[in-house]
Design a protein around this motif. Structure first.
Motif, short mmCIF file in Angstrom:
data_model
loop_
_atom_site.label_atom_id
_atom_site.label_comp_id
_atom_site.label_asym_id
_atom_site.label_seq_id
_atom_site.Cartn_x
_atom_site.Cartn_y
_atom_site.Cartn_z
N LYS A 70 19.39 53.13 24.41
CA LYS A 70 20.34 53.96 23.68
C LYS A 70 21.73 53.44 23.98
O LYS A 70 22.28 53.69 25.04
CB LYS A 70 20.20 55.42 24.11
CG LYS A 70 18.80 55.99 23.88
CD LYS A 70 18.66 57.37 24.47
CE LYS A 70 17.24 57.90 24.30
NZ LYS A 70 17.06 59.24 24.93
N GLU A 125 17.38 52.80 28.50
CA GLU A 125 16.34 53.23 27.56
C GLU A 125 16.56 52.68 26.15
O GLU A 125 15.81 52.99 25.23
CB GLU A 125 16.31 54.76 27.50
CG GLU A 125 15.94 55.43 28.81
CD GLU A 125 16.12 56.93 28.77
OE1 GLU A 125 16.59 57.43 27.72
OE2 GLU A 125 15.80 57.60 29.77
N GLN A 140 17.50 46.11 32.17
CA GLN A 140 17.06 47.48 32.41
C GLN A 140 17.13 47.82 33.90
O GLN A 140 17.59 48.91 34.27
CB GLN A 140 15.62 47.67 31.91
CG GLN A 140 15.50 47.75 30.40
CD GLN A 140 14.06 47.90 29.95
OE1 GLN A 140 13.14 47.39 30.60
NE2 GLN A 140 13.85 48.58 28.85
N PHE A 193 21.67 55.04 32.54
CA PHE A 193 20.25 55.33 32.32
C PHE A 193 19.93 55.41 30.83
O PHE A 193 18.85 54.97 30.40
CB PHE A 193 19.86 56.63 33.02
CG PHE A 193 19.59 56.47 34.48
CD1 PHE A 193 18.51 55.72 34.93
CD2 PHE A 193 20.43 57.06 35.43
CE1 PHE A 193 18.26 55.56 36.29
CE2 PHE A 193 20.19 56.91 36.79
CZ PHE A 193 19.10 56.16 37.22
N ARG A 194 20.86 55.94 30.04
CA ARG A 194 20.64 55.99 28.58
C ARG A 194 20.56 54.59 27.99
O ARG A 194 19.73 54.30 27.14
CB ARG A 194 21.75 56.79 27.91
CG ARG A 194 21.64 58.30 28.08
CD ARG A 194 22.83 59.01 27.47
NE ARG A 194 23.02 58.66 26.06
CZ ARG A 194 22.35 59.21 25.05
NH1 ARG A 194 21.44 60.14 25.29
NH2 ARG A 194 22.60 58.85 23.81
N LYS A 195 21.45 53.70 28.45
CA LYS A 195 21.45 52.33 27.96
C LYS A 195 20.20 51.58 28.41
O LYS A 195 19.70 50.71 27.70
CB LYS A 195 22.71 51.61 28.42
CG LYS A 195 23.97 52.10 27.71
CD LYS A 195 25.24 51.62 28.37
CE LYS A 195 25.50 50.18 28.13
NZ LYS A 195 26.82 49.74 28.67
N ASN A 199 18.45 44.84 22.40
CA ASN A 199 17.84 45.79 23.31
C ASN A 199 17.68 45.15 24.68
O ASN A 199 17.31 43.97 24.79
CB ASN A 199 16.48 46.25 22.79
CG ASN A 199 16.61 47.15 21.58
OD1 ASN A 199 17.62 47.83 21.42
ND2 ASN A 199 15.63 47.14 20.72
N LYS A 250 19.46 50.60 35.69
CA LYS A 250 18.88 51.67 36.50
C LYS A 250 19.49 51.69 37.91
O LYS A 250 19.77 52.75 38.47
CB LYS A 250 17.36 51.51 36.58
CG LYS A 250 16.65 51.82 35.26
CD LYS A 250 15.15 51.59 35.36
CE LYS A 250 14.46 51.89 34.03
NZ LYS A 250 13.01 51.63 34.09
#
Length: 222
Positions: free
Chosen positions: A212, A210, A87, A206-208, A81, A91
Protein backbone atom coordinates in the motif's frame (compact mmCIF):
# COMPACT_ATOMS: atom_id res chain seq x y z
CA UNK A 1 6.79 19.89 -25.59
CA UNK A 2 8.81 17.40 -23.63
CA UNK A 3 9.25 18.05 -19.92
CA UNK A 4 12.72 19.09 -18.86
CA UNK A 5 14.15 18.34 -15.44
CA UNK A 6 17.66 18.71 -14.01
CA UNK A 7 18.86 20.07 -17.35
CA UNK A 8 18.03 16.88 -19.29
CA UNK A 9 15.03 15.85 -21.31
CA UNK A 10 12.51 13.39 -20.04
CA UNK A 11 14.51 10.20 -20.49
CA UNK A 12 13.54 7.31 -18.21
CA UNK A 13 17.08 6.02 -17.71
CA UNK A 14 18.33 9.48 -16.74
CA UNK A 15 15.32 10.06 -14.51
CA UNK A 16 15.96 6.77 -12.71
CA UNK A 17 19.59 7.82 -12.34
CA UNK A 18 18.43 11.01 -10.58
CA UNK A 19 16.03 9.01 -8.42
CA UNK A 20 18.96 6.76 -7.49
CA UNK A 21 21.16 9.74 -6.64
CA UNK A 22 18.40 11.30 -4.51
CA UNK A 23 17.99 8.01 -2.62
CA UNK A 24 21.73 7.87 -1.89
CA UNK A 25 21.74 11.52 -0.76
CA UNK A 26 18.84 10.74 1.58
CA UNK A 27 20.69 7.83 3.20
CA UNK A 28 23.99 9.71 3.58
CA UNK A 29 22.28 12.83 4.94
CA UNK A 30 20.25 10.87 7.51
CA UNK A 31 23.40 9.14 8.75
CA UNK A 32 25.17 12.50 9.20
CA UNK A 33 22.10 14.11 10.75
CA UNK A 34 21.65 11.19 13.12
CA UNK A 35 25.26 11.29 14.32
CA UNK A 36 25.22 15.04 14.92
CA UNK A 37 21.80 15.01 16.61
CA UNK A 38 22.52 12.07 18.93
CA UNK A 39 25.95 13.45 19.90
CA UNK A 40 24.81 16.99 20.73
CA UNK A 41 21.45 15.82 22.08
CA UNK A 42 23.29 13.63 24.59
CA UNK A 43 25.84 16.30 25.51
CA UNK A 44 23.22 19.04 25.90
CA UNK A 45 20.70 16.70 27.58
CA UNK A 46 18.11 17.63 24.96
CA UNK A 47 15.82 14.62 24.56
CA UNK A 48 14.04 16.21 21.59
CA UNK A 49 17.30 16.48 19.64
CA UNK A 50 18.46 13.03 20.79
CA UNK A 51 15.14 11.44 19.73
CA UNK A 52 15.29 13.31 16.43
CA UNK A 53 18.70 11.76 15.80
CA UNK A 54 17.45 8.25 16.57
CA UNK A 55 14.58 8.84 14.15
CA UNK A 56 17.13 9.76 11.48
CA UNK A 57 18.93 6.44 11.98
CA UNK A 58 15.67 4.54 11.52
CA UNK A 59 15.08 6.56 8.34
CA UNK A 60 18.38 5.16 7.04
CA UNK A 61 16.89 1.64 7.00
CA UNK A 62 13.88 2.89 5.05
CA UNK A 63 16.17 4.83 2.71
CA UNK A 64 18.21 1.72 1.94
CA UNK A 65 14.98 -0.05 1.00
CA UNK A 66 14.06 2.80 -1.37
CA UNK A 67 17.57 2.78 -2.84
CA UNK A 68 17.27 -0.98 -3.45
CA UNK A 69 13.85 -0.56 -5.06
CA UNK A 70 15.00 2.13 -7.48
CA UNK A 71 18.09 0.10 -8.39
CA UNK A 72 15.92 -2.99 -8.99
CA UNK A 73 13.39 -1.16 -11.17
CA UNK A 74 16.09 0.72 -13.07
CA UNK A 75 18.10 -2.42 -13.89
CA UNK A 76 15.31 -4.93 -14.45
CA UNK A 77 12.27 -2.79 -15.32
CA UNK A 78 10.53 -4.63 -12.48
CA UNK A 79 7.21 -3.84 -10.86
CA UNK A 80 7.07 -1.24 -8.10
CA UNK A 81 5.53 -3.52 -5.49
CA UNK A 82 8.18 -4.23 -2.83
CA UNK A 83 10.25 -7.40 -3.14
CA UNK A 84 11.30 -9.55 -0.17
CA UNK A 85 14.31 -7.38 0.74
CA UNK A 86 12.25 -4.19 0.64
CA UNK A 87 9.42 -5.77 2.63
CA UNK A 88 11.86 -6.86 5.34
CA UNK A 89 13.48 -3.40 5.40
CA UNK A 90 10.06 -1.78 5.78
CA UNK A 91 9.02 -4.18 8.55
CA UNK A 92 12.26 -3.57 10.44
CA UNK A 93 11.75 0.16 9.94
CA UNK A 94 8.18 -0.04 11.24
CA UNK A 95 9.19 -2.07 14.30
CA UNK A 96 12.09 0.30 15.04
CA UNK A 97 9.78 3.31 14.85
CA UNK A 98 7.34 1.65 17.28
CA UNK A 99 10.17 0.91 19.72
CA UNK A 100 11.45 4.46 19.36
CA UNK A 101 7.94 5.78 20.03
CA UNK A 102 7.66 3.79 23.25
CA UNK A 103 11.12 4.82 24.45
CA UNK A 104 10.57 8.52 23.73
CA UNK A 105 7.19 8.53 25.46
CA UNK A 106 8.62 6.90 28.60
CA UNK A 107 11.65 9.21 28.83
CA UNK A 108 9.68 12.39 28.04
CA UNK A 109 7.07 11.50 30.68
CA UNK A 110 9.80 10.97 33.29
CA UNK A 111 11.42 14.27 32.29
CA UNK A 112 8.11 16.09 32.66
CA UNK A 113 7.51 14.59 36.09
CA UNK A 114 10.98 15.51 37.38
CA UNK A 115 11.14 18.88 35.59
CA UNK A 116 14.23 18.07 33.52
CA UNK A 117 15.79 21.00 31.66
CA UNK A 118 18.34 20.66 28.84
CA UNK A 119 21.57 22.63 29.15
CA UNK A 120 20.94 24.30 25.81
CA UNK A 121 18.92 23.66 22.64
CA UNK A 122 21.04 25.78 20.31
CA UNK A 123 22.14 22.75 18.32
CA UNK A 124 18.50 21.72 18.01
CA UNK A 125 17.80 25.02 16.26
CA UNK A 126 20.79 24.63 13.92
CA UNK A 127 20.07 20.99 13.03
CA UNK A 128 16.36 21.64 12.49
CA UNK A 129 16.92 24.59 10.15
CA UNK A 130 19.39 22.60 8.04
CA UNK A 131 16.99 19.64 8.03
CA UNK A 132 14.01 21.76 6.96
CA UNK A 133 15.91 23.11 3.96
CA UNK A 134 17.27 19.67 3.03
CA UNK A 135 13.95 17.84 3.40
CA UNK A 136 12.12 20.47 1.36
CA UNK A 137 14.66 20.16 -1.47
CA UNK A 138 14.56 16.34 -1.42
CA UNK A 139 10.77 16.31 -1.41
CA UNK A 140 10.60 18.75 -4.34
CA UNK A 141 13.05 16.87 -6.55
CA UNK A 142 11.67 13.43 -5.69
CA UNK A 143 8.19 14.63 -6.65
CA UNK A 144 9.55 16.05 -9.90
CA UNK A 145 11.23 12.76 -10.84
CA UNK A 146 8.36 10.60 -9.60
CA UNK A 147 5.75 12.51 -11.61
CA UNK A 148 7.81 12.35 -14.81
CA UNK A 149 8.32 8.61 -14.32
CA UNK A 150 4.66 8.18 -13.28
CA UNK A 151 6.05 6.20 -10.34
CA UNK A 152 3.63 5.84 -7.43
CA UNK A 153 6.43 4.45 -5.22
CA UNK A 154 8.75 7.43 -5.74
CA UNK A 155 5.86 9.90 -5.35
CA UNK A 156 4.76 8.22 -2.12
CA UNK A 157 8.33 8.32 -0.82
CA UNK A 158 8.54 12.02 -1.69
CA UNK A 159 5.33 12.76 0.16
CA UNK A 160 6.52 10.75 3.16
CA UNK A 161 9.45 13.16 3.30
CA UNK A 162 6.87 15.65 4.52
CA UNK A 163 6.79 13.77 7.81
CA UNK A 164 10.54 14.37 8.14
CA UNK A 165 9.83 18.03 7.43
CA UNK A 166 7.22 18.07 10.20
CA UNK A 167 9.71 16.42 12.57
CA UNK A 168 12.20 19.18 11.82
CA UNK A 169 9.57 21.86 12.43
CA UNK A 170 8.67 20.27 15.78
CA UNK A 171 12.35 20.21 16.78
CA UNK A 172 12.73 23.86 15.74
CA UNK A 173 9.68 24.98 17.74
CA UNK A 174 10.72 23.03 20.83
CA UNK A 175 14.37 24.14 20.66
CA UNK A 176 13.68 27.79 19.84
CA UNK A 177 10.90 27.88 22.43
CA UNK A 178 13.25 26.70 25.17
CA UNK A 179 16.04 29.10 24.19
CA UNK A 180 13.59 32.03 24.22
CA UNK A 181 11.61 31.17 27.36
CA UNK A 182 13.73 28.74 29.40
CA UNK A 183 10.67 26.54 29.94
CA UNK A 184 12.18 23.07 30.32
CA UNK A 185 8.94 21.21 29.60
CA UNK A 186 9.03 22.43 25.98
CA UNK A 187 11.84 19.99 25.24
CA UNK A 188 9.80 17.10 26.69
CA UNK A 189 6.65 18.21 24.84
CA UNK A 190 8.65 18.34 21.62
CA UNK A 191 9.90 14.81 22.35
CA UNK A 192 6.30 13.59 22.73
CA UNK A 193 5.37 15.13 19.38
CA UNK A 194 8.40 13.48 17.76
CA UNK A 195 7.23 10.18 19.29
CA UNK A 196 3.79 10.64 17.71
CA UNK A 197 5.27 11.34 14.28
CA UNK A 198 7.57 8.32 14.68
CA UNK A 199 4.50 6.19 15.38
CA UNK A 200 2.90 7.44 12.16
CA UNK A 201 6.08 6.63 10.24
CA UNK A 202 6.07 3.12 11.68
CA UNK A 203 2.44 2.58 10.69
CA UNK A 204 3.13 3.81 7.16
CA UNK A 205 6.17 1.53 6.85
CA UNK A 206 4.03 -1.53 7.61
CA UNK A 207 1.40 -0.35 5.12
CA UNK A 208 4.05 0.03 2.42
CA UNK A 209 5.40 -3.44 3.24
CA UNK A 210 1.94 -4.73 2.34
CA UNK A 211 2.13 -2.97 -1.03
CA UNK A 212 0.00 0.00 0.00
CA UNK A 213 1.99 2.90 -1.36
CA UNK A 214 -0.23 5.68 -0.04
CA UNK A 215 1.42 7.84 2.60
CA UNK A 216 0.48 10.97 4.49
CA UNK A 217 -0.73 12.36 1.19
CA UNK A 218 -3.80 10.13 1.69
CA UNK A 219 -3.70 8.93 -1.86
CA UNK A 220 -3.43 12.43 -3.37
CA UNK A 221 0.22 12.03 -4.30
CA UNK A 222 0.06 13.92 -7.57
Amino acid sequence: MEAISFGVRKDRSKLYMWAYILAVITVVYNIAEGLVSVLFGFEDESMALFGFGLDSFVEVISGIGIWHMIRRIRNNHAKENPDYFEQQALKITGAAFYLLTAGLLIVSTVNLVYGHRPETTLWGIIVSVVSILTMWALMHYKLTVGRQLNSEAIIADANCTRTCLYLSLVLLLASAGYELTGIGSLDSIGTIMIAWLSFREGREAFRKAEGKLACSCQGNCR
